[in-house]
Design a protein around this motif. Structure first.
Motif, mmCIF file in Angstrom:
data_model
loop_
_atom_site.group_PDB
_atom_site.id
_atom_site.type_symbol
_atom_site.label_atom_id
_atom_site.label_comp_id
_atom_site.label_asym_id
_atom_site.label_seq_id
_atom_site.Cartn_x
_atom_site.Cartn_y
_atom_site.Cartn_z
ATOM 1 N N ILE A 2 0.848 -1.188 0.000
ATOM 2 C CA ILE A 2 0.000 0.000 0.000
ATOM 3 C C ILE A 2 0.885 1.239 0.000
ATOM 4 O O ILE A 2 1.971 1.248 0.569
ATOM 5 C CB ILE A 2 -0.981 0.032 1.197
ATOM 6 C CG1 ILE A 2 -0.256 0.061 2.540
ATOM 7 C CG2 ILE A 2 -1.940 -1.134 1.123
ATOM 8 C CD1 ILE A 2 -1.179 0.268 3.732
ATOM 9 N N GLU A 15 -3.666 4.673 4.360
ATOM 10 C CA GLU A 15 -5.085 4.347 4.401
ATOM 11 C C GLU A 15 -5.222 2.832 4.496
ATOM 12 O O GLU A 15 -4.628 2.093 3.709
ATOM 13 C CB GLU A 15 -5.813 4.844 3.154
ATOM 14 C CG GLU A 15 -7.308 4.571 3.228
ATOM 15 C CD GLU A 15 -8.069 5.080 2.024
ATOM 16 O OE1 GLU A 15 -8.474 4.246 1.190
ATOM 17 O OE2 GLU A 15 -8.244 6.315 1.930
ATOM 18 N N ILE A 16 -5.964 2.395 5.502
ATOM 19 C CA ILE A 16 -6.272 0.973 5.652
ATOM 20 C C ILE A 16 -7.783 0.853 5.773
ATOM 21 O O ILE A 16 -8.494 1.859 5.850
ATOM 22 C CB ILE A 16 -5.573 0.339 6.881
ATOM 23 C CG1 ILE A 16 -6.114 0.942 8.195
ATOM 24 C CG2 ILE A 16 -4.065 0.488 6.798
ATOM 25 C CD1 ILE A 16 -5.694 0.178 9.434
ATOM 26 N N ASN A 17 -8.276 -0.364 5.808
ATOM 27 C CA ASN A 17 -9.701 -0.603 5.974
ATOM 28 C C ASN A 17 -9.950 -1.321 7.290
ATOM 29 O O ASN A 17 -9.293 -2.323 7.583
ATOM 30 C CB ASN A 17 -10.244 -1.449 4.819
ATOM 31 C CG ASN A 17 -10.191 -0.708 3.502
ATOM 32 O OD1 ASN A 17 -10.780 0.348 3.366
ATOM 33 N ND2 ASN A 17 -9.480 -1.258 2.543
ATOM 34 N N VAL A 25 -16.889 -2.420 5.469
ATOM 35 C CA VAL A 25 -15.491 -2.048 5.276
ATOM 36 C C VAL A 25 -15.407 -0.524 5.316
ATOM 37 O O VAL A 25 -16.045 0.158 4.512
ATOM 38 C CB VAL A 25 -14.949 -2.601 3.942
ATOM 39 C CG1 VAL A 25 -13.525 -2.156 3.722
ATOM 40 C CG2 VAL A 25 -15.053 -4.119 3.917
ATOM 41 N N PRO A 27 -12.843 2.654 5.187
ATOM 42 C CA PRO A 27 -11.485 3.157 4.954
ATOM 43 C C PRO A 27 -11.157 4.281 5.939
ATOM 44 O O PRO A 27 -11.989 5.156 6.194
ATOM 45 C CB PRO A 27 -11.518 3.665 3.513
ATOM 46 C CG PRO A 27 -12.955 3.905 3.216
ATOM 47 C CD PRO A 27 -13.771 3.054 4.142
ATOM 48 N N ASN A 29 -7.678 6.796 7.502
ATOM 49 C CA ASN A 29 -6.264 7.171 7.497
ATOM 50 C C ASN A 29 -5.679 6.845 8.858
ATOM 51 O O ASN A 29 -6.290 7.124 9.889
ATOM 52 C CB ASN A 29 -6.088 8.655 7.192
ATOM 53 C CG ASN A 29 -6.282 8.958 5.735
ATOM 54 O OD1 ASN A 29 -6.007 8.129 4.867
ATOM 55 N ND2 ASN A 29 -6.756 10.147 5.432
ATOM 56 N N THR A 30 -4.498 6.256 8.844
ATOM 57 C CA THR A 30 -3.809 5.911 10.075
ATOM 58 C C THR A 30 -2.426 6.523 10.068
ATOM 59 O O THR A 30 -1.852 6.791 9.015
ATOM 60 C CB THR A 30 -3.675 4.382 10.228
ATOM 61 O OG1 THR A 30 -2.930 3.861 9.132
ATOM 62 C CG2 THR A 30 -5.039 3.712 10.288
#
Length: 122
Positions: A2, A15-17, A25, A27, A29-30
């Motif tokens: 990613i 960005e993860i889910n 699901v 999305p 931001n981490t």
């Protein structure tokens, strides 16, 4: 793999889910926090709204930038790089960001090239 980005403060953002108990699901931001040794940290309110399982009577004390804090432990599901992971998640009060911890670096390769503006995890 990613792709991520550097924010204006040079922090590493991916960005993860997050997968809710209902299989929705979401999305998000981490922030990759190299000082955090766990998998993921999230605000308690967000973990509960996802329907993640709270491990009853299990809490973990951790040293944070604000001093010692106690976190609830949840079991959560994340989708990262097309792969689903069931992980231990720390839940805290008033967490401003969702944090990815360095534990991910045991299974994923981080490439951070500030001059080229390239950031990947995978």
């Amino acid at each position: 793999m990613i792709s991520g980005e550097f924010n204006s403060q040079g922090e590493l953002i991916f960005e993860i889910n997050l997968i809710s108990a209902d299989k929705d699901v979401i999305p998000v931001n981490t922030l990759l926090d190299t000082g955090f040794t766990g998998w993921l940290a999230i605000d308690n309110q967000d973990a509960l709204s996802l329907g993640w399982t709270l491990k009853i009577n299990e809490q973990q004390d951790m040293l944070t930038a604000r001093g010692e804090a106690r976190f609830n432990l949840y079991e959560g599901t994340v989708l990262l790089d097309g792969e689903e992971f069931i992980i231990e998640v720390l839940g805290g009060d008033e967490l401003q960001d969702i944090l990815l911890g360095v534990r991910w670096l045991q299974t994923k390769r981080l490439v951070a090239d500030f001059p080229a503006g390239m950031l990947t995890l995978g």
